[in-house]
Design a protein around this motif. Structure first.
Motif, mmCIF file in Angstrom:
data_model
loop_
_atom_site.group_PDB
_atom_site.id
_atom_site.type_symbol
_atom_site.label_atom_id
_atom_site.label_comp_id
_atom_site.label_asym_id
_atom_site.label_seq_id
_atom_site.Cartn_x
_atom_site.Cartn_y
_atom_site.Cartn_z
ATOM 1 N N CYS A 11 -45.150 102.844 59.768
ATOM 2 C CA CYS A 11 -45.781 101.321 60.019
ATOM 3 C C CYS A 11 -45.205 100.376 59.103
ATOM 4 O O CYS A 11 -44.493 100.781 57.991
ATOM 5 C CB CYS A 11 -47.290 101.531 60.128
ATOM 6 N N TYR A 21 -54.019 94.950 64.180
ATOM 7 C CA TYR A 21 -53.074 95.836 63.481
ATOM 8 C C TYR A 21 -53.752 96.771 62.449
ATOM 9 O O TYR A 21 -53.580 97.845 62.381
ATOM 10 C CB TYR A 21 -51.728 95.043 63.063
ATOM 11 N N PRO A 108 -47.492 99.465 64.856
ATOM 12 C CA PRO A 108 -46.730 98.140 64.388
ATOM 13 C C PRO A 108 -45.912 98.026 63.151
ATOM 14 O O PRO A 108 -46.493 98.630 62.169
ATOM 15 C CB PRO A 108 -47.689 97.239 64.570
ATOM 16 N N ASN A 137 -49.067 101.259 71.139
ATOM 17 C CA ASN A 137 -48.616 99.792 71.619
ATOM 18 C C ASN A 137 -49.888 98.979 71.336
ATOM 19 O O ASN A 137 -50.511 98.602 72.379
ATOM 20 C CB ASN A 137 -48.027 99.777 73.090
ATOM 21 N N TYR A 141 -47.822 94.889 71.413
ATOM 22 C CA TYR A 141 -46.770 94.747 70.046
ATOM 23 C C TYR A 141 -45.460 95.185 70.577
ATOM 24 O O TYR A 141 -44.405 94.710 70.410
ATOM 25 C CB TYR A 141 -47.174 95.186 68.724
ATOM 26 N N TYR A 142 -45.220 96.537 71.047
ATOM 27 C CA TYR A 142 -44.332 96.909 71.612
ATOM 28 C C TYR A 142 -43.726 96.743 73.135
ATOM 29 O O TYR A 142 -42.767 97.189 73.797
ATOM 30 C CB TYR A 142 -44.315 98.501 71.307
#
Length: 194
Positions: A11, A21, A108, A137, A141-142
């Protein structure tokens, strides 16, 4: 007491822009501790790395950090780890983290997180290891990376079987047990979900 499992978490050394996050990094650390696991991570005290380590430690997890000498000041090496390994370079760091892990999880992060994820994914498809890999995810974010990887399949550069090596979810309570079970280990059924 030996940990029930050892989860390597990749991360960011930064916190990112969304509060979710850090919240998720905290929950991952708490989950590892609540299930008598061990965290293996990059050894820093800042950003999501520091958050997951502090929450894991507070929840009773064993914490193993691995950090190159050159990054010890920049990422503020976490002296409160149960084991803090100072290594000469990134290759040694990643190798030691992989050796100490039963499974891998990407939260993330930035370029370093991407590189770590893709390296263990590459090693998996080359059969250098047989350990499960997860991509959490958080708040989409992904999404772009997942779409890009689907595009690599559509264009014939990656196969579906290679994509199957990575478990992708936006729910840590589904993903983390799947990773531990895929590693051939078990978690106590009496444990609380985070």
């Amino acid at each position: 007491m030996n940990p029930a499992f050892s989860l390597c978490v990749y991360c960011g050394s930064r916190p990112g822009t969304l509060p979710s996050y850090a919240q998720t990094a905290t929950q991952v650390g708490q989950w590892i501790g609540a299930h008598q696991g061990q965290l293996v991570y990059g050894g820093g005290s800042q950003g999501l790395m520091g958050t997951v380590a502090r929450s894991a430690k507070s929840a009773g997890a064993r914490v193993v950090g691995v950090i190159p000498h050159a990054l010890a000041a920049k990422e503020t090496a976490n002296e409160s780890c149960d084991e803090l390994h100072m290594v000469d370079n990134m290759h040694q760091r990643k190798f030691m983290m992989a050796e100490r892990a039963d499974a891998f999880l990407a939260l993330p992060g930035g370029i370093g997180t991407f590189e770590e994820l893709f390296e263990v994914w590459t090693w998996r498809q080359l059969e250098f290891h047989n350990k499960p890999i997860g991509l959490l995810n958080v708040d989409g974010y992904y999404d772009g990376l997942i779409q890009f990887m689907q595009n690599t399949v559509a264009n014939g550069f990656v196969s579906d079987w290679q994509m199957d090596f990575v478990f992708i979810s936006d729910n840590l309570n589904d993903l983390l047990p799947r990773l531990i079970e895929a590693a051939g280990l078990s978690i106590s059924p009496g444990m609380q979900r985070i």
